[in-house]
Scaffold this active site. Structure first.
Site, PDB file in Angstrom:
ATOM      1  N   ALA A 128       0.802  -1.222   0.000  1.00  0.00           N
ATOM      2  CA  ALA A 128       0.000   0.000   0.000  1.00  0.00           C
ATOM      3  C   ALA A 128       0.836   1.274   0.000  1.00  0.00           C
ATOM      4  O   ALA A 128       0.309   2.366   0.162  1.00  0.00           O
ATOM      5  CB  ALA A 128      -0.928  -0.009   1.212  1.00  0.00           C
ATOM      6  N   ASN A 196       1.518  -3.150   8.344  1.00  0.00           N
ATOM      7  CA  ASN A 196       2.557  -3.853   7.601  1.00  0.00           C
ATOM      8  C   ASN A 196       3.345  -2.874   6.733  1.00  0.00           C
ATOM      9  O   ASN A 196       4.525  -3.071   6.457  1.00  0.00           O
ATOM     10  CB  ASN A 196       1.928  -4.946   6.727  1.00  0.00           C
ATOM     11  CG  ASN A 196       1.460  -6.126   7.556  1.00  0.00           C
ATOM     12  OD1 ASN A 196       2.216  -6.703   8.329  1.00  0.00           O
ATOM     13  ND2 ASN A 196       0.198  -6.489   7.404  1.00  0.00           N
ATOM     14  N   HIS A 226      -1.250   7.467   3.608  1.00  0.00           N
ATOM     15  CA  HIS A 226       0.099   7.381   4.161  1.00  0.00           C
ATOM     16  C   HIS A 226       0.959   8.489   3.558  1.00  0.00           C
ATOM     17  O   HIS A 226       0.971   8.673   2.344  1.00  0.00           O
ATOM     18  CB  HIS A 226       0.745   6.025   3.837  1.00  0.00           C
ATOM     19  CG  HIS A 226      -0.074   4.840   4.213  1.00  0.00           C
ATOM     20  ND1 HIS A 226      -0.317   4.470   5.525  1.00  0.00           N
ATOM     21  CD2 HIS A 226      -0.738   3.934   3.447  1.00  0.00           C
ATOM     22  CE1 HIS A 226      -1.072   3.388   5.544  1.00  0.00           C
ATOM     23  NE2 HIS A 226      -1.342   3.042   4.299  1.00  0.00           N
TER      24      HIS A 226
END
Length: 274
Positions: A128, A196, A226
């Site tokens: 991601a 993760n 993020h």
């Protein structure tokens, strides 16, 4: 990174048939150059027999411990608690494990040693995040600092151990709330289903104890966000990504696509990226 193979076609097995694993299986069935779907494993095989039976290439449905023998590449899409039982047999045979539950590697670091001693390989897809190539390149020189700020919709963080351990109730919040600040190692322990990405970032760069992480529960957003800031002797850069959640709100849709992209690169005639 070239994955282990045995001849012109490598056999691939997928462990875990949730939102990510199912997408990977279907893409392998549609066809990826140089790869063939060989086997799958699931904690509840009966739940998936109908759609598995409709695939063009019907994979063997095996227990986790049998995947290492049935395939050259095993893709882990399972809960973190199963990482060791999936990865250890694979790398001890000199084969390749693609690991999504990266946080579990911090509690099983000897798996990396096991892979090295037996000629195996552990591959961590970009997942991601964006820019892991840049972080990896900067790490060849000297990275001074890495910081990641994650913002997630409330439903994507509910149930995290850190929230329970610290009596943090986010169910009714009306504005963004910072629920964690610390290292990537601490983040992975407190948010095992969510962070993760932080561990992958830390392993690409300066390690889980120097990589700093903030986590926000944000009721005003619908995407997992993020932002990464890196300062090194070769470059200073920042990156931001907003991921659309998959059927599992804790996981971004792009994670499955990243695994598929990783598999496609292994035998492709043209590869882009480090």
């Amino acid at each position: 990174m070239d994955l282990e193979n045995s001849g012109p076609t490598a056999r691939v097995a997928v462990a875990g048939l949730g939102s990510i694993g199912a997408k990977v299986v279907r893409e392998l069935d549609r066809g990826i150059e140089g790869l063939v779907l060989a086997a799958v494993a699931s904690q509840n095989p009966d739940k998936h027999r109908a759609w598995l039976g409709g695939l063009t290439t019907k994979p063997a449905v095996l227990p986790i411990e049998a995947l290492a023998e049935a395939a050259d590449i095993v893709v882990e899409c399972a809960p973190g608690k199963l990482v060791r039982s999936i990865v250890a047999p694979v790398v001890s045979r000199g084969k390749t494990a693609i690991v999504l539950s990266v946080g579990a590697l911090l509690e099983n670091e000897d798996l990396i040693v096991l892979a090295r001693e037996n000629g195996g390989q552990i591959v961590v897809p970009t997942g991601a995040l964006i820019g892991l190539d840049a972080v990896t390149a900067a790490a060849v020189g000297t990275i001074h600092s890495v910081r990641m700020v994650t913002r997630k919709p409330v439903e994507g963080l509910v149930g995290a151990p850190h929230l329970a351990d610290n009596n943090i109730d986010i169910a009714g919040i009306a504005e963004p709330l910072r629920v964690f600040e610390g290292t990537a190692r601490q983040a992975a322990k407190g948010f095992p289903a969510n962070l993760n990405v932080a561990v992958a970032l830390s392993l690409a760069g300066i390690g889980p104890d120097r990589t700093r992480v903030e986590i926000w529960a944000d009721p005003t957003i619908t995407r997992n966000t993020h932002r990464i800031e890196v300062d090194s002797d070769s470059a200073r850069f920042s990156m931001s990504i907003e991921n659309i959640p998959s059927e599992n709100p804790k996981t971004g849709l792009i994670t499955a696509l990243s695994v598929i992209a990783c598999l496609r690169k292994q035998r492709a005639s043209l590869r882009i990226g480090t």
